[in-house]
Write an enzyme that holds these catalytic residues in place. Structure first.
Site, PDB file in Angstrom:
ATOM      1  N   ASP A  36       0.839  -1.212   0.000  1.00 23.84           N
ATOM      2  CA  ASP A  36       0.000   0.000   0.000  1.00 23.84           C
ATOM      3  C   ASP A  36       0.870   1.258   0.000  1.00 23.84           C
ATOM      4  O   ASP A  36       1.958   1.268   0.578  1.00 23.84           O
ATOM      5  CB  ASP A  36      -0.906  -0.025   1.238  1.00 23.84           C
ATOM      6  CG  ASP A  36      -2.006   1.009   1.139  1.00 23.84           C
ATOM      7  OD1 ASP A  36      -2.329   1.458   0.013  1.00 23.84           O
ATOM      8  OD2 ASP A  36      -2.551   1.390   2.192  1.00 23.84           O
ATOM      9  N   ASN A  82     -10.240  -2.725  -6.307  1.00 22.28           N
ATOM     10  CA  ASN A  82      -9.352  -1.838  -7.086  1.00 22.28           C
ATOM     11  C   ASN A  82      -9.799  -1.698  -8.544  1.00 22.28           C
ATOM     12  O   ASN A  82      -9.514  -0.694  -9.197  1.00 22.28           O
ATOM     13  CB  ASN A  82      -7.904  -2.360  -7.100  1.00 22.28           C
ATOM     14  CG  ASN A  82      -7.201  -2.251  -5.770  1.00 22.28           C
ATOM     15  OD1 ASN A  82      -6.256  -2.993  -5.505  1.00 22.28           O
ATOM     16  ND2 ASN A  82      -7.630  -1.332  -4.911  1.00 22.28           N
TER      17      ASN A  82
END
Ligand code: FPP
Length: 237
Positions: free
Chosen positions: A24, A72
Site C-alpha cells: 500500500d 481496485n
C-alpha cells in the site's frame, strides 16, 4: 493433497516460511513527488521485484503479494489501464526471474475479469513454473478474501461435501500451501483489507509507515527481526 502444519514449520520462530505483503501507498508516494499515481505503481512494481529476490535470499519460501483487489478494479479507468500495462510488462518480461530462481508462480483471484492477454501471459508462467516445488510467488490479482471464501463454500456445496477446516482450506486459492506466518502492510494503514482472511487466523501482523515504493530490503529485514522476537502460541500456553 498435503496439508501443511504451520506449528511444525521448520522456519517457525525464525525466518517466516510464508510472508504476505499488502503493497500500500504507491499513490501517496507518487503524489508527494508531484507525480501521477501510475508512476507510483511502476515504482511499486520495481520494488516488488527487488523484494521478492531479497525475500528468497534470506530464506523465505513463499511470498504472497496483493497486486489488485476486487475493489481496485473500480478505480478510474486510466489508473486500472496503467496497472494492466504493468501486469503485461511483469508477466511478459520480469516473471522470467521467477522461473530463473526455480520458483513457482501462482495467481490467486478471479482471472476471468482480467483482459484475455494478461490472463494468457500469467497462465503461461504458471504452467512453465509448475514443476518447481521449493519457492513460490503468489500474486493476488482481482482477489478478495470474502469472494474466495464464498467460492470455496459453493465448490463444497456443488460437490455435496461437508467440510473440515483442512478440506475447506484446500478449496481456497492457496490450497495446499502453508498459511502466512507474517503479513506486512506498508503505507501507514492498519487493516487487512480483505486479504487472506481465512489463512491469516494465526499470522503475525507487521505495519510499516513507509509507502511501498520506499519499503527497502532493510525495512523488510526489520520486519523479519520483529517477527523472530515474537512468541507464537497458536492459542496455546
Ligand atoms: C496500493 O497502493 C497498491 C495497488 C492498488 C497496486 C499494487 C501494484 C503494484 C505494486 C504493482 C504491480 C504488481 C504486479 C504484480 C506487476 P494505492 O494505490 O492504494 O496507494 P495509496 O493508498 O497511496 O493511494
Amino acid at each position: 493433497m498435503a496439508v501443511y502444519d504451520n506449528e511444525k514449520s521448520p522456519a517457525r520462530g525464525r525466518v517466516p516460511a510464508h510472508v504476505g505483503i499488502i503493497m500500500d501507498g504507491n499513490g501517496r508516494w507518487a503524489k508527494s513527488r508531484f507525480m501521477p499515481r501510475s508512476y507510483g505503481h511502476l515504482k511499486g512494481m520495481e520494488r516488488m521485484i527487488g523484494l521478492l529476490e531479497h525475500a528468497f535470499d534470506v530464506g523465505v519460501r513463499v511470498v504472497t503479494v496483493y497486486a489488485l483487489s476486487t475493489e481496485n478494479l473500480s478505480r478510474p479507468k486510466d489508473e486500472v489501464d496503467a496497472l494492466f500495462g504493468l501486469f503485461r510488462k511483469y508477466f511478459g518480461e520480469y516473471a522470467r526471474k521467477i522461473i530463473e530462481r526455480e520458483s513457482r508462480l501462482c495467481i490467486l483471484g478471479d482471472m476471468s475479469a482480467l483482459p484475455a492477454d494478461i490472463r494468457g501471459m500469467a497462465e503461461k508462467v504458471e504452467a512453465e513454473s509448475a514443476r518447481f516445488t521449493g519457492r513460490r510467488v503468489n500474486i493476488a490479482l482481482n482477489y478478495g478474501a470474502r469472494d474466495e471464501i464464498v467460492r470455496a463454500v459453493n465448490l463444497a456445496v456443488s460437490r455435496g461435501e461437508r467440510v473440515t477446516k483442512e478440506s475447506f482450506a484446500s478449496l481456497l486459492y492457496t490450497g495446499g500451501q502453508p498459511d502466512p506466518d507474517l503479513i506486512i502492510r506498508t503505507g501507514k494503514e492498519r487493516r487487512l483489507s480483505n486479504f487472506l482472511l481465512y489463512q491469516a487466523a494465526y499470522s503475525e501482523l507487521y505495519f510499516s509507515d513507509k509507502m511501498f515504493p520506499a519499503f527497502s530490503d532493510r525495512d523488510f529485514d526489520a520486519a523479519l527481526k520483529d517477527y523472530a522476537a515474537r512468541d507464537r502460541r497458536f492459542g496455546k500456553v
